[in-house]
Scaffold this active site. Structure first.
Site, PDB file in Angstrom:
ATOM      1  N   SER A  32       0.831  -1.207   0.000  1.00  0.00           N
ATOM      2  CA  SER A  32       0.000   0.000   0.000  1.00  0.00           C
ATOM      3  C   SER A  32       0.869   1.262   0.000  1.00  0.00           C
ATOM      4  O   SER A  32       1.653   1.465  -0.922  1.00  0.00           O
ATOM      5  CB  SER A  32      -0.966  -0.045   1.185  1.00  0.00           C
TER       6      SER A  32
ATOM      7  N   ASP B 128      -9.732  -3.501  -6.086  1.00  0.00           N
ATOM      8  CA  ASP B 128      -9.213  -2.831  -4.889  1.00  0.00           C
ATOM      9  C   ASP B 128     -10.150  -1.687  -4.492  1.00  0.00           C
ATOM     10  O   ASP B 128     -10.343  -0.748  -5.270  1.00  0.00           O
ATOM     11  CB  ASP B 128      -7.809  -2.282  -5.173  1.00  0.00           C
TER      12      ASP B 128
ATOM     13  N   HIS C 226      -7.705  -5.049  -1.300  1.00  0.00           N
ATOM     14  CA  HIS C 226      -6.532  -4.237  -0.958  1.00  0.00           C
ATOM     15  C   HIS C 226      -5.654  -5.023   0.016  1.00  0.00           C
ATOM     16  O   HIS C 226      -6.058  -5.317   1.143  1.00  0.00           O
ATOM     17  CB  HIS C 226      -6.976  -2.913  -0.320  1.00  0.00           C
TER      18      HIS C 226
END
Length: 321
Positions: free
Chosen positions: A138, A267, A295
């Site tokens: 991320s 996502d 995600h």
């Protein structure tokens, strides 16, 4: 191993939330290192199966996501899988993320590559015979891709993996302010506001950023938070300026080492606009764009018999010659 989640696990939100709620892991044994930065601040690095100065055990550096830490299941899972495959691993916490407040009024942001670069250079000096690899998740993935593009051939890493990278930060900030994604934004901002509030105990934050302590709770989305704090404390003109300069998509053409980008089309933190095309990347970059995965999810199998495909995919990529 092919990524084939069951019907229920194809849901983007189940993929995103499942591991953090239901994954049970034996906690990896770690050694904590306080790494002193050149500006007087520090970060804490958590080592698992540390190598020594003379052997060639490869080291994988892990970079967590926004408000992540060693407690994040994806970090612990990666450490355990890497150990089984013969790698040492070390998580470099971003400033203030290990549970100990950092010294300076600023903390970290998605485009801040300086701390990671300093840490990587230190490892190369300390362990000259060990190959260095890196995985970013991320926010950490966006930072890592930007670093790879900035350093080009000077980078000291052998290979890298970026998972669920928000490669266009303004697009992602917009997405997080819509629909169910606002739930994730609410959870992340709760942690960010708390961390900012603690800064007021040690620093004259009102003077530094022009925001009264009591107004922190009024920052309800990433645009507002980054406009009020992240941009100002880090010398950006605005949140948009921060997003534009820190987004990693523009750096992908300059990456020179083998790099795997793992990304899910579903996502919930992003839109399809974030996903790079073949024209956006260098020959060193491999795109693995999956229909499902959420995600930082990528949970294979079924709810009752989950398999954490992502950990094995990282190991396979690093071991492939």
């Amino acid at each position: 191993m092919k990524f084939e989640p069951s019907f229920v696990l194809k849901n983007r939100h189940i993929q995103t939330i499942y591991a953090s709620l239901f994954r049970k892991l034996p906690k990896p044994t770690v050694r904590v290192e306080k790494f002193q930065l050149s500006d007087g601040d520090f970060v804490e690095a958590y080592w698992h199966k540390i190598t020594n100065h003379t052997n060639k055990t490869p080291i994988v550096i892990l970079f967590h996501g926004l408000a992540g830490s060693f407690e994040s299941p994806y970090i612990q899972g990666a450490m355990l899988e890497l150990q089984k495959a013969g790698f040492s691993s070390v998580l470099m916490h971003f400033r203030g993320c290990s549970g100990r407040d950092n010294i300076q009024a600023r903390s970290y942001h998605s485009g801040d590559t300086a701390d990671a670069l300093e840490f990587i250079k230190s490892l190369k000096q300390r362990y000259p015979h060990a190959k260095l690899y890196a995985v970013g998740y991320s926010l950490g993935a966006n930072m890592l891709l930007k670093l790879l593009g900035e350093e080009k051939k000077s980078v000291l890493l052998t290979k890298a993996v970026a998972v669920s990278a928000p490669m266009l930060l303004d697009v992602c900030a917009d997405k997080m302010n819509r629909g169910f994604s606002r739930f994730y934004q609410h959870l992340l901002l709760k942690d960010l506001r708390l961390a900012l509030e603690k800064k007021y105990d040690k620093h004259d934050m009102q003077k530094l950023i022009g925001l009264r302590r009591k107004d922190i709770q009024k920052l309800k989305d990433f645009w507002q938070f980054d406009e009020a704090y992240t941009a100002k404390i880090n010398g950006f003109a605005s949140a948009q300026d921060y997003y534009t300069k820190s987004s990693s998509k523009q750096y992908l053409k300059h990456i020179t080492i083998p790099t795997l980008i793992v990304h899910a089309k579903d996502d919930p933190f992003m839109t399809p606009e974030v996903i790079p095309s073949s024209q956006d990347i260098s020959r060193s970059v491999e795109l693995e764009i999956l229909e499902h995965g959420g995600h930082v999810g990528f949970v294979n199998g079924s709810l009752l018999k989950p398999q954490y495909w992502l950990d094995q995919r990282v190991v396979d990529f690093f071991k492939k010659e």
